[in-house]
Design an enzyme around this catalytic site. Sequence first.
Site, short mmCIF file in Angstrom:
data_model
loop_
_atom_site.label_atom_id
_atom_site.label_comp_id
_atom_site.label_asym_id
_atom_site.label_seq_id
_atom_site.Cartn_x
_atom_site.Cartn_y
_atom_site.Cartn_z
N SER A 1 0.82 -1.21 0.00
CA SER A 1 0.00 0.00 0.00
C SER A 1 0.85 1.25 0.00
O SER A 1 2.01 1.23 0.40
CB SER A 1 -0.91 0.01 1.23
OG SER A 1 -2.08 -0.70 0.97
N GLY B 1 -3.17 -0.37 -3.86
CA GLY B 1 -2.00 0.15 -3.18
C GLY B 1 -1.45 1.44 -3.76
O GLY B 1 -0.37 1.88 -3.36
N GLU C 1 -7.50 -2.94 -7.70
CA GLU C 1 -8.27 -2.79 -6.46
C GLU C 1 -7.85 -1.58 -5.65
O GLU C 1 -7.34 -1.71 -4.54
CB GLU C 1 -8.09 -4.05 -5.60
CG GLU C 1 -8.41 -5.35 -6.31
CD GLU C 1 -8.08 -6.56 -5.46
OE1 GLU C 1 -6.95 -6.67 -4.95
OE2 GLU C 1 -8.97 -7.39 -5.27
N GLY D 1 -8.20 1.38 -3.08
CA GLY D 1 -9.06 1.81 -1.98
C GLY D 1 -8.70 3.23 -1.62
O GLY D 1 -9.41 4.19 -1.91
N ARG D 2 -7.51 3.35 -1.03
CA ARG D 2 -7.00 4.66 -0.60
C ARG D 2 -7.05 5.71 -1.72
O ARG D 2 -7.44 6.85 -1.49
CB ARG D 2 -5.54 4.46 -0.17
CG ARG D 2 -4.83 5.68 0.34
CD ARG D 2 -3.32 5.38 0.41
NE ARG D 2 -3.07 4.06 0.92
CZ ARG D 2 -2.81 3.78 2.19
NH1 ARG D 2 -2.71 4.75 3.06
NH2 ARG D 2 -2.60 2.53 2.58
N TYR E 1 1.44 3.27 11.77
CA TYR E 1 2.37 3.17 10.62
C TYR E 1 3.40 4.28 10.60
O TYR E 1 4.10 4.43 9.61
CB TYR E 1 1.58 3.26 9.30
CG TYR E 1 0.49 2.25 9.11
CD1 TYR E 1 0.75 0.88 9.19
CD2 TYR E 1 -0.81 2.65 8.81
CE1 TYR E 1 -0.25 -0.05 8.98
CE2 TYR E 1 -1.82 1.73 8.60
CZ TYR E 1 -1.53 0.39 8.70
OH TYR E 1 -2.53 -0.53 8.48
N CYS F 1 -5.34 8.93 26.42
CA CYS F 1 -4.37 8.72 27.48
C CYS F 1 -3.23 7.84 26.98
O CYS F 1 -3.12 6.66 27.36
CB CYS F 1 -5.04 8.08 28.69
SG CYS F 1 -6.28 9.17 29.33
N GLU F 2 -2.42 8.43 26.11
CA GLU F 2 -1.37 7.66 25.45
C GLU F 2 -0.46 8.70 24.81
O GLU F 2 -0.94 9.54 24.03
CB GLU F 2 -2.07 6.77 24.39
CG GLU F 2 -1.20 6.21 23.30
CD GLU F 2 -0.26 5.15 23.81
OE1 GLU F 2 -0.71 4.24 24.53
OE2 GLU F 2 0.94 5.26 23.50
N TYR G 1 -8.87 4.26 5.75
CA TYR G 1 -8.23 3.66 6.92
C TYR G 1 -8.24 4.58 8.14
O TYR G 1 -7.36 4.46 9.01
CB TYR G 1 -6.80 3.18 6.58
CG TYR G 1 -6.79 2.29 5.36
CD1 TYR G 1 -7.39 1.03 5.40
CD2 TYR G 1 -6.26 2.72 4.16
CE1 TYR G 1 -7.44 0.22 4.28
CE2 TYR G 1 -6.31 1.92 3.02
CZ TYR G 1 -6.90 0.68 3.09
OH TYR G 1 -6.95 -0.11 1.97
C1 PLP Z 1 -5.95 -3.38 1.20
C2 PLP Z 1 -6.06 -4.03 -0.11
C3 PLP Z 1 -6.30 -3.27 -1.25
C4 PLP Z 1 -6.40 -1.76 -1.23
O1 PLP Z 1 -5.23 -1.13 -0.87
P1 PLP Z 1 -5.16 0.47 -1.02
O2 PLP Z 1 -3.81 0.82 -0.48
O3 PLP Z 1 -6.26 1.04 -0.20
O4 PLP Z 1 -5.31 0.79 -2.47
C5 PLP Z 1 -6.47 -3.92 -2.45
N1 PLP Z 1 -6.39 -5.27 -2.53
C6 PLP Z 1 -6.15 -6.04 -1.44
C7 PLP Z 1 -6.08 -7.50 -1.60
C8 PLP Z 1 -5.97 -5.45 -0.22
O5 PLP Z 1 -5.72 -6.22 0.85
#
Ligand code: PLP
Length: 461
Positions: A238, A276, A318, A320-321, A362, A389-390, A419
């Site tokens: 990622s 990623g 795929e 996400g971010r 991270y 509290c950390e 995330y």
């Molecule tokens: C987490 C994940 C993603 C998405 O990752 P991003 O960094 O959000 O783009 C895609 N495929 C798999 C299998 C993942 O575990």
Amino acid sequence: MRAHEAGALHGDLGQRGPAWLRTPHDVNALVPQLWPRTVTRSEAGHLEIGGVSVAALAQEHGTPAYLLDEDDLRSRCRDFAGAFAGADVYYAGKSFLCKAVVRVIDEEGLFLDVCSGGELAVALAAGFPAERIGFHGNNKSVSELTRAVEAGVGRIIVDSIQEIDRLSALAAEAGTRPKVLVRVTVGVEAHTHEFIATAHEDQKFGFSLAGGAAFQAAVKILDEDVLELRGLHSHIGSQIFDTSGFEVAARRVLELQAQIRDARGVELPDLDLGGGFGIAYTTQDDPSSAGDLAKRINKIVESECEAASLRKPRLSIEPGRAIVGPSVFTLYEVGTVKDLDGLRTYVSVDGGMSDNIRTALYDASYSATVAGRASAAEPILARVVGKHCESGDIVVKDEFLPADVQPGDLLAVPGTGAYCRSMASNYNHVPRPPVVAVRDGASRVIVRRETEDDLLALDVG
Ligand SMILES: *Cc1c(COP(=O)(O)O)cnc(C)c1O
């Protein structure tokens, strides 16, 4: 920073700040790549998102709150779908999932990845077509697999021999033939933080390519014939900026594809190269556009297919971010400011590690700006911390804020769409913030703020 420069900065970090933060920047400027596309700083000095001022949003919805720019989210979906035309774009729901976002993903024609029964439930509750869902996970339970098979999800990405056996048994019983991909560990270490790099050998995901487990898994599925093997899957990590990792991954996966063809005479029709793709969290990050990524990845796949004499499989990715991350910023209110003379200035906000664990988990870097007004005060290098509290409860490690930052100021932290809410916790029994979608001058709550009653409702002792 050298001693003679230090005087210019009140509360500087001495040698401890990163080099790129040794020159103060304009605390009122908005660097476009960090912010959702409709965000501007008005003439009066406050931020606006979707045509609504942050002060009005804070008034109506309270703080902290995740503010989602719906036009921005839709335009990122369109960017990926358009750039990757001819491929399937699966939005990685684990980055942030709620029914309203599922509907956006559906309306924009994307596919959807889930990786638990809970995520599957959200997708189905929002009416997302099951055949456009991919189901991930290294330890899917029998009940999760049963639900996925019953719902008719479009693909299940299998991750272990036990899972293949469980799924085969379920499929035989249900009289269906689920479509599966084999998750392959290709031995690429993405250039990112160790804990979010997932394709080097020593980790829990997937079947090892080097050790032959991936080949054996594929052959087992082909031989048993209860499952329909559609293709191979690789996800190398990622927050990746350098596509050379995808090149090595594609080459290795396609070599396996050729090996399967040579052994069993089948060319698998699908290929998934995972997500990623990196986004900008600070001015130091320079992410590629969806168009550039598509060009490079398609070229990689074409040339590797040619090298292995394979037909080009149907590609899927795929992200996400890269889709939801930049569409959201978190709006906090400053509660206290502590100037530890000669050490650091701590600016405490009304949230923290419960709404953004990424800094602690991270060592992620973020940016921040005073959102409710512009300031002519000199910049100081500050640390934005939460209320938990950390001592590791840090939101933004280092940022220039105006020296007159004070309790009551609104503070915005961009890049928190992915995330953050999805990893939010109730540490210290702090209720989780709402997600508020803003568009065309209007806001609506899409995930409401948690209340103390919500928390107490679980406490049945
Ligand atoms: C987490 C994940 C993603 C998405 O990752 P991003 O960094 O959000 O783009 C895609 N495929 C798999 C299998 C993942 O575990």
